[in-house]
Design an enzyme around this catalytic site. Structure first.
Site, PDB file in Angstrom:
ATOM      1  N   GLU A  21     -85.756  27.755  29.880  1.00  0.00           N
ATOM      2  CA  GLU A  21     -85.639  27.421  28.456  1.00  0.00           C
ATOM      3  C   GLU A  21     -85.876  28.634  27.555  1.00  0.00           C
ATOM      4  O   GLU A  21     -86.202  28.494  26.370  1.00  0.00           O
ATOM      5  CB  GLU A  21     -86.621  26.298  28.109  1.00  0.00           C
ATOM      6  N   SER A 146     -85.681  20.314  29.382  1.00  0.00           N
ATOM      7  CA  SER A 146     -84.307  20.464  28.873  1.00  0.00           C
ATOM      8  C   SER A 146     -83.245  19.943  29.831  1.00  0.00           C
ATOM      9  O   SER A 146     -82.149  20.489  29.896  1.00  0.00           O
ATOM     10  CB  SER A 146     -84.008  21.923  28.515  1.00  0.00           C
ATOM     11  N   TYR A 212     -78.326  21.102  22.542  1.00  0.00           N
ATOM     12  CA  TYR A 212     -78.322  22.412  21.886  1.00  0.00           C
ATOM     13  C   TYR A 212     -76.994  22.820  21.243  1.00  0.00           C
ATOM     14  O   TYR A 212     -76.886  23.905  20.707  1.00  0.00           O
ATOM     15  CB  TYR A 212     -78.818  23.488  22.873  1.00  0.00           C
ATOM     16  N   ARG A 251     -94.589  16.078  21.302  1.00  0.00           N
ATOM     17  CA  ARG A 251     -93.433  15.231  20.960  1.00  0.00           C
ATOM     18  C   ARG A 251     -93.137  14.366  22.179  1.00  0.00           C
ATOM     19  O   ARG A 251     -92.941  14.880  23.275  1.00  0.00           O
ATOM     20  CB  ARG A 251     -92.234  16.103  20.621  1.00  0.00           C
ATOM     21  N   ASP A 253     -91.005  11.573  24.277  1.00  0.00           N
ATOM     22  CA  ASP A 253     -89.673  10.987  24.434  1.00  0.00           C
ATOM     23  C   ASP A 253     -89.797   9.543  24.902  1.00  0.00           C
ATOM     24  O   ASP A 253     -90.496   9.259  25.873  1.00  0.00           O
ATOM     25  CB  ASP A 253     -88.857  11.792  25.454  1.00  0.00           C
ATOM     26  N   GLU A 266     -91.689  11.071  28.718  1.00  0.00           N
ATOM     27  CA  GLU A 266     -92.505  12.278  28.915  1.00  0.00           C
ATOM     28  C   GLU A 266     -93.111  12.729  27.599  1.00  0.00           C
ATOM     29  O   GLU A 266     -92.673  12.313  26.525  1.00  0.00           O
ATOM     30  CB  GLU A 266     -91.639  13.411  29.485  1.00  0.00           C
ATOM     31  N   ASN A 268     -93.859  16.250  25.542  1.00  0.00           N
ATOM     32  CA  ASN A 268     -93.556  17.690  25.455  1.00  0.00           C
ATOM     33  C   ASN A 268     -94.662  18.360  24.653  1.00  0.00           C
ATOM     34  O   ASN A 268     -94.866  18.029  23.482  1.00  0.00           O
ATOM     35  CB  ASN A 268     -92.222  17.898  24.733  1.00  0.00           C
ATOM     36  N   GLY A 272     -89.450  22.019  20.718  1.00  0.00           N
ATOM     37  CA  GLY A 272     -88.624  22.948  19.953  1.00  0.00           C
ATOM     38  C   GLY A 272     -89.028  22.961  18.481  1.00  0.00           C
ATOM     39  O   GLY A 272     -89.376  21.927  17.924  1.00  0.00           O
TER      40      GLY A 272
HETATM   41  N1  LIG Z   1     -85.125   6.665  32.900  1.00  0.00           N
HETATM   42  C1  LIG Z   1     -84.227   7.053  31.997  1.00  0.00           C
HETATM   43  N2  LIG Z   1     -83.378   6.161  31.434  1.00  0.00           N
HETATM   44  C2  LIG Z   1     -82.450   6.553  30.530  1.00  0.00           C
HETATM   45  N3  LIG Z   1     -82.296   7.831  30.120  1.00  0.00           N
HETATM   46  C3  LIG Z   1     -83.119   8.759  30.627  1.00  0.00           C
HETATM   47  C4  LIG Z   1     -84.142   8.428  31.581  1.00  0.00           C
HETATM   48  N4  LIG Z   1     -84.786   9.558  31.913  1.00  0.00           N
HETATM   49  C5  LIG Z   1     -84.222  10.543  31.200  1.00  0.00           C
HETATM   50  N5  LIG Z   1     -83.221  10.092  30.418  1.00  0.00           N
HETATM   51  C6  LIG Z   1     -82.386  10.882  29.512  1.00  0.00           C
HETATM   52  O1  LIG Z   1     -82.482  12.252  29.900  1.00  0.00           O
HETATM   53  C7  LIG Z   1     -83.115  13.046  28.901  1.00  0.00           C
HETATM   54  C8  LIG Z   1     -84.092  14.052  29.527  1.00  0.00           C
HETATM   55  O2  LIG Z   1     -85.075  13.376  30.270  1.00  0.00           O
HETATM   56  P1  LIG Z   1     -86.621  13.690  30.110  1.00  0.00           P
HETATM   57  O3  LIG Z   1     -87.366  12.795  31.043  1.00  0.00           O
HETATM   58  O4  LIG Z   1     -87.019  13.639  28.674  1.00  0.00           O
HETATM   59  O5  LIG Z   1     -86.762  15.162  30.702  1.00  0.00           O
HETATM   60  P2  LIG Z   1     -86.591  16.629  30.050  1.00  0.00           P
HETATM   61  O6  LIG Z   1     -86.403  16.461  28.573  1.00  0.00           O
HETATM   62  O7  LIG Z   1     -87.873  17.311  30.394  1.00  0.00           O
HETATM   63  O8  LIG Z   1     -85.428  17.218  30.747  1.00  0.00           O
HETATM   64  C9  LIG Z   1     -83.793  12.051  27.986  1.00  0.00           C
HETATM   65  O9  LIG Z   1     -83.895  12.591  26.686  1.00  0.00           O
HETATM   66  C10 LIG Z   1     -82.866  10.841  28.072  1.00  0.00           C
HETATM   67  O10 LIG Z   1     -81.740  11.008  27.257  1.00  0.00           O
HETATM   68 MG   LIG Z   2     -87.348  15.171  27.266  1.00  0.00          MG
END
Ligand SMILES: Nc1ncnc2c1ncn2[C@@H]1O[C@H](COP(=O)(O)OP(=O)(O)O)[C@@H](O)[C@H]1O
Ligand SMILES: [Mg+2]
Length: 320
Positions: A21, A146, A212, A251, A253, A266, A268, A272
């Protein structure tokens, strides 16, 4: 040493870093540096190119603008802690926990915070349980950001290739139930959950490109949800932040399923911070502009540092 916002004059902004990242981090660092200068601080931008940190002399505080491995996983926090240098955001342990999706999920479950169900599969390990899961599922490295190394999987044949891809980034891979619904992210600032931001990619999923590329995703803040749903999402997000022992800001999610139930994905710990990033959008909706957000992060971090120093002093007095 006591530390208050007014005693901070010279700040090092650490940006770049060795993670995947890096590019985003350079942008975060540049934006933060501009904001801090506009507030009257003397700012040194430090491009971290490896796993070493060389700080300029006479620094009062470090503003961490590093994302991902090294900068967001507790490593740089440990380096700074050992040098006695105050820095922004979460401490060592919280950073490490939040960066580890497997460990985070264990604690979310223990605390009763809804999170998608799933399994962890170690590199080269058995994945029979995963094949029995209802499709679609999301396959992601436990420690990455990311969406790097991540796949959405719609049929069982795609599982093995997706695991192999994710294992390139981490020996532990999470296979999660896909949550069909809407996506939100919630900024936490001090003891406050900011207004949720709704994330709507124009095409496909919220992957690296949709994150991005300018204009690829629509963001709504305030989000198009009622007060009751807003509170439910904020409550889950704030609890997730607390359960991972986070402080200052983060932040979170969150997915909202079709029944209106929030599922935390998760936390963060160094989100960003470009002028168009999500945390600044949420702060703006709460009446806090970008420089104001940077100042508040500094202030909360200085308070946390002073509190930690006090705890050490009390321990020393107590002897033992
Ligand atoms: N279990 C899930 N169901 C639906 N969408 C998901 C799920 N896990 C991740 N996503 C999608 O993928 C993106 C990234 O996943 P995330 O767990 O936030 O990991 P990172 O942001 O660290 O890559 C999320 O913002 C979401 O859009
Ligand atoms: Mg995420």
């Amino acid at each position: 040493m006591s530390l208050s916002l007014s005693s901070i004059k010279r700040i090092a902004v650490l940006k770049g870093g060795p993670s995947s990242e890096r590019e985003v981090s350079l942008r975060t660092g540049a934006a933060v540096a501009v904001a801090l200068r506009s507030l009257g601080y003397e700012v040194e931008e430090v491009d971290v190119t490896g796993r070493e940190v060389n700080l300029p002399a006479g620094i009062d505080f470090v503003f961490l603008a590093l994302h991902g491995t090294f900068g967001e996983d507790g490593t740089v926090q440990a380096i700074l802690e050992a040098r006695g240098v105050p820095y922004t955001g979460c401490g060592i342990a919280a950073s490490r926990l939040a960066f580890d999706k497997e460990a985070s999920k264990d604690l979310f479950r223990a605390a009763g915070i809804p999170t998608p169900s799933g399994f962890v599969v170690s590199r080269g390990g058995e994945f029979r349980d995963v094949l029995a899961m209802a499709m679609p599922v999301v396959v992601k490295p436990s420690r990455q950001g990311s969406t790097v190394g991540m796949s959405f999987v719609f049929s069982t044949e795609e599982i093995e290739p997706a695991l192999k891809k994710a294992w390139e980034f981490d020996s532990h891979v999470l296979v999660e139930q896909f949550v069909k619904g809407r996506e939100f992210t919630v900024g936490i600032l001090g003891n406050q959950a900011l207004p949720p931001v709704e994330i709507v990619p124009k095409h496909g999923f919220y992957d690296y490109d949709n994150k991005y590329t300018a204009g690829a995703t629509d963001y709504y803040c305030p989000a198009r949800i009622d007060d009751e749903t807003t509170r439910r999402i904020q409550k889950a997000a704030f609890l997730a932040h607390r359960v991972l022992c986070c402080q200052v800001y983060s932040r979170v999610d969150v997915m909202l399923d079709q029944e209106g139930r929030p599922f935390v994905l998760e936390v963060n710990t160094i989100p960003g911070m470009t002028a168009t990033s999500l945390l600044p959008k949420a702060a703006a909706a709460a009446g806090i502009d970008f420089p104001g957000l940077c100042r508040r992060i500094l202030e909360l971090s200085a308070e946390a540092f002073a509190q930690a120093q006090e705890n050490i002093a009390v321990k020393k007095e107590g002897g033992g």
